[in-house]
Scaffold this motif. Structure first.
Motif, PDB file in Angstrom:
ATOM      1  N   TYR A   1       0.743  -1.234  -0.036  1.00  0.00           N
ATOM      2  CA  TYR A   1       0.143   0.258  -0.083  1.00  0.00           C
ATOM      3  C   TYR A   1       0.825   1.164   0.133  1.00  0.00           C
ATOM      4  O   TYR A   1       1.400   1.480   1.033  1.00  0.00           O
ATOM      5  CB  TYR A   1      -0.967   0.050   1.263  1.00  0.00           C
ATOM      6  N   ILE A   2       0.993   1.945  -1.015  1.00  0.00           N
ATOM      7  CA  ILE A   2       1.844   3.081  -1.368  1.00  0.00           C
ATOM      8  C   ILE A   2       1.085   4.303  -1.443  1.00  0.00           C
ATOM      9  O   ILE A   2       0.224   4.431  -2.152  1.00  0.00           O
ATOM     10  CB  ILE A   2       2.670   2.852  -2.493  1.00  0.00           C
ATOM     11  N   LEU A   3       1.354   5.271  -0.478  1.00  0.00           N
ATOM     12  CA  LEU A   3       0.845   6.587  -0.291  1.00  0.00           C
ATOM     13  C   LEU A   3       1.783   7.689  -0.877  1.00  0.00           C
ATOM     14  O   LEU A   3       2.678   8.078  -0.457  1.00  0.00           O
ATOM     15  CB  LEU A   3       0.398   6.751   0.871  1.00  0.00           C
ATOM     16  N   PRO A   4       1.112   8.318  -2.053  1.00  0.00           N
ATOM     17  CA  PRO A   4       2.043   9.432  -2.698  1.00  0.00           C
ATOM     18  C   PRO A   4       1.726  10.506  -1.868  1.00  0.00           C
ATOM     19  O   PRO A   4       0.422  10.929  -1.435  1.00  0.00           O
ATOM     20  CB  PRO A   4       1.430   9.749  -3.965  1.00  0.00           C
ATOM     21  N   THR A   5       2.795  11.226  -1.079  1.00  0.00           N
ATOM     22  CA  THR A   5       2.387  12.421  -0.183  1.00  0.00           C
ATOM     23  C   THR A   5       3.334  13.502  -0.901  1.00  0.00           C
ATOM     24  O   THR A   5       4.063  14.208  -0.189  1.00  0.00           O
ATOM     25  CB  THR A   5       3.209  12.049   1.206  1.00  0.00           C
ATOM     26  N   LEU A   6       2.905  14.265  -1.945  1.00  0.00           N
ATOM     27  CA  LEU A   6       3.481  15.155  -2.735  1.00  0.00           C
ATOM     28  C   LEU A   6       3.047  16.440  -1.881  1.00  0.00           C
ATOM     29  O   LEU A   6       3.934  17.426  -1.665  1.00  0.00           O
ATOM     30  CB  LEU A   6       3.131  15.460  -4.033  1.00  0.00           C
ATOM     31  N   THR A   7       2.091  16.752  -1.178  1.00  0.00           N
ATOM     32  CA  THR A   7       1.772  17.610  -0.292  1.00  0.00           C
ATOM     33  C   THR A   7       2.591  17.861   0.931  1.00  0.00           C
ATOM     34  O   THR A   7       3.134  18.890   1.159  1.00  0.00           O
ATOM     35  CB  THR A   7       0.336  17.502   0.179  1.00  0.00           C
ATOM     36  N   LEU A   8       3.052  16.651   1.465  1.00  0.00           N
ATOM     37  CA  LEU A   8       4.084  16.707   2.582  1.00  0.00           C
ATOM     38  C   LEU A   8       5.564  17.097   2.136  1.00  0.00           C
ATOM     39  O   LEU A   8       6.020  17.870   2.477  1.00  0.00           O
ATOM     40  CB  LEU A   8       4.126  15.491   3.134  1.00  0.00           C
ATOM     41  N   GLY A   9       5.705  16.607   0.654  1.00  0.00           N
ATOM     42  CA  GLY A   9       7.002  17.133   0.294  1.00  0.00           C
ATOM     43  C   GLY A   9       7.063  18.463  -0.139  1.00  0.00           C
ATOM     44  O   GLY A   9       8.148  18.955   0.228  1.00  0.00           O
ATOM     45  N   TRP A  10       5.887  19.222  -0.375  1.00  0.00           N
ATOM     46  CA  TRP A  10       5.939  20.587  -0.659  1.00  0.00           C
ATOM     47  C   TRP A  10       6.258  21.210   0.731  1.00  0.00           C
ATOM     48  O   TRP A  10       6.956  22.157   0.779  1.00  0.00           O
ATOM     49  CB  TRP A  10       4.755  21.145  -1.465  1.00  0.00           C
ATOM     50  N   LEU A  11       5.821  20.709   1.724  1.00  0.00           N
ATOM     51  CA  LEU A  11       5.727  21.363   2.937  1.00  0.00           C
ATOM     52  C   LEU A  11       7.283  21.187   3.707  1.00  0.00           C
ATOM     53  O   LEU A  11       7.744  22.022   4.228  1.00  0.00           O
ATOM     54  CB  LEU A  11       4.880  20.799   3.952  1.00  0.00           C
ATOM     55  N   PHE A  12       7.664  19.944   3.206  1.00  0.00           N
ATOM     56  CA  PHE A  12       9.146  19.836   3.444  1.00  0.00           C
ATOM     57  C   PHE A  12      10.257  20.791   2.720  1.00  0.00           C
ATOM     58  O   PHE A  12      10.924  21.338   3.597  1.00  0.00           O
ATOM     59  CB  PHE A  12       9.549  18.421   3.039  1.00  0.00           C
ATOM     60  N   TYR A  13       9.940  21.221   1.442  1.00  0.00           N
ATOM     61  CA  TYR A  13      10.534  22.106   0.724  1.00  0.00           C
ATOM     62  C   TYR A  13      10.508  23.516   1.237  1.00  0.00           C
ATOM     63  O   TYR A  13      11.430  24.318   1.664  1.00  0.00           O
ATOM     64  CB  TYR A  13      10.174  21.998  -0.750  1.00  0.00           C
ATOM     65  N   GLY A  14       9.207  23.741   2.126  1.00  0.00           N
ATOM     66  CA  GLY A  14       9.072  25.079   2.694  1.00  0.00           C
ATOM     67  C   GLY A  14       9.781  25.031   3.888  1.00  0.00           C
ATOM     68  O   GLY A  14      10.419  26.022   4.527  1.00  0.00           O
ATOM     69  N   VAL A  15      10.288  23.834   5.032  1.00  0.00           N
ATOM     70  CA  VAL A  15      10.941  23.902   5.832  1.00  0.00           C
ATOM     71  C   VAL A  15      12.351  24.128   5.543  1.00  0.00           C
ATOM     72  O   VAL A  15      13.090  24.691   6.006  1.00  0.00           O
ATOM     73  CB  VAL A  15      10.586  22.528   6.674  1.00  0.00           C
ATOM     74  N   GLN A  16      12.702  23.157   4.625  1.00  0.00           N
ATOM     75  CA  GLN A  16      13.990  22.894   4.018  1.00  0.00           C
ATOM     76  C   GLN A  16      14.823  24.157   3.657  1.00  0.00           C
ATOM     77  O   GLN A  16      15.954  24.491   3.928  1.00  0.00           O
ATOM     78  CB  GLN A  16      14.257  21.809   3.190  1.00  0.00           C
ATOM     79  N   PHE A  17      13.982  24.839   2.646  1.00  0.00           N
ATOM     80  CA  PHE A  17      14.398  26.181   2.122  1.00  0.00           C
ATOM     81  C   PHE A  17      14.135  27.373   2.883  1.00  0.00           C
ATOM     82  O   PHE A  17      14.190  28.535   2.381  1.00  0.00           O
ATOM     83  CB  PHE A  17      13.856  26.377   0.605  1.00  0.00           C
ATOM     84  N   GLU A  18      13.575  27.263   4.269  1.00  0.00           N
ATOM     85  CA  GLU A  18      13.223  28.521   4.995  1.00  0.00           C
ATOM     86  C   GLU A  18      12.269  29.513   4.292  1.00  0.00           C
ATOM     87  O   GLU A  18      12.832  30.589   4.362  1.00  0.00           O
ATOM     88  CB  GLU A  18      14.187  28.927   5.639  1.00  0.00           C
ATOM     89  N   VAL A  19      11.158  29.233   4.037  1.00  0.00           N
ATOM     90  CA  VAL A  19      10.079  29.931   3.586  1.00  0.00           C
ATOM     91  C   VAL A  19       9.425  30.800   4.541  1.00  0.00           C
ATOM     92  O   VAL A  19       8.682  31.901   4.332  1.00  0.00           O
ATOM     93  CB  VAL A  19       9.140  29.538   2.448  1.00  0.00           C
ATOM     94  N   GLU A  20       9.561  30.477   5.923  1.00  0.00           N
ATOM     95  CA  GLU A  20       8.551  31.145   6.899  1.00  0.00           C
ATOM     96  C   GLU A  20       8.932  32.451   7.012  1.00  0.00           C
ATOM     97  O   GLU A  20       7.843  33.131   7.410  1.00  0.00           O
ATOM     98  CB  GLU A  20       9.024  30.327   8.264  1.00  0.00           C
ATOM     99  N   PRO A  21      10.057  33.202   6.919  1.00  0.00           N
ATOM    100  CA  PRO A  21       9.841  34.501   6.706  1.00  0.00           C
ATOM    101  C   PRO A  21       9.041  35.389   5.922  1.00  0.00           C
ATOM    102  O   PRO A  21       8.474  36.397   6.112  1.00  0.00           O
ATOM    103  CB  PRO A  21      11.431  35.164   6.725  1.00  0.00           C
TER     104      PRO A  21
END
Length: 175
Positions: free
Chosen positions: A41-61
């Motif tokens: 049972y494989i679950l694609p989580t592209l949404t979580l991947g995009w949130l990861f990019y937001g954390v990794q590349f520090e978009v929060e400011p």
């Protein structure tokens, strides 16, 4: 920084996040026979991947990341499950874990993949525990980790790794 540069990331980030919410569902609908072939049972989580990019590349400011995390969790719950709170909590926990790991690790690809891996596993464990509490998850932990977590981690880590540098370039362009 000019105003138009500031608004580019503020507009593009949530638009892509909502787009990926529907792409996740479309992938499961279109490729469900492949993703749910017994015993996997494989679950694609592209949404979580995009949130990861937001954390990794520090978009929060530039972007209210936590607002988007909660909103996308609520939308995910309403659109896919109908059970309010499961994915809202899972997205919040995964992003919180990724933010804590990102403080310790640097911005290189392998460190980023480790951050994503830890966040993805925490996301899947929260959804499993919530499903177990509700009564819709009736598999053992061994089966869950072998036949859902492992293939899901492999698929999503490959996708995140392939898109890492193009997304980094996109975020640098948008800033």
């Amino acid at each position: 920084m000019a105003f138009w540069q500031l608004t580019r990331l503020r507009v593009v980030y949530p638009v892509v996040l909502i787009f990926l919410l529907f792409v996740d569902g479309s992938l499961m609908a279109g490729m469900g026979g492949i993703f749910t072939a017994f015993p996997w049972y494989i679950l694609p989580t592209l949404t979580l991947g995009w949130l990861f990019y937001g954390v990794q590349f520090e978009v929060e400011p530039d972007v209210p990341l936590w607002v988007y995390v909660i909103l996308i969790g609520v939308l995910f719950d309403m659109y896919y499950t109908g059970i309010f709170g499961t994915y809202t909590l899972a997205f919040a926990v995964a992003v919180a874990v990724m933010k804590q790991c990102h403080k310790v690790l640097d911005d290189r690809l392998l460190s980023g993949l480790s951050v994503f891996l830890i966040g993805l596993v925490s996301f899947l464990v929260v959804t499993y525990v919530a499903g177990f509490i509700i009564g819709i998850a009736n598999v053992s932990l061994t089966t869950f980790f072998m036949f859902e977590v492992l293939p899901t981690v492999i698929l999503n880590t490959v996708i995140v790794a392939l898109c890492y540098y193009p997304i980094l370039s996109l975020f640098q362009f948008l800033r």
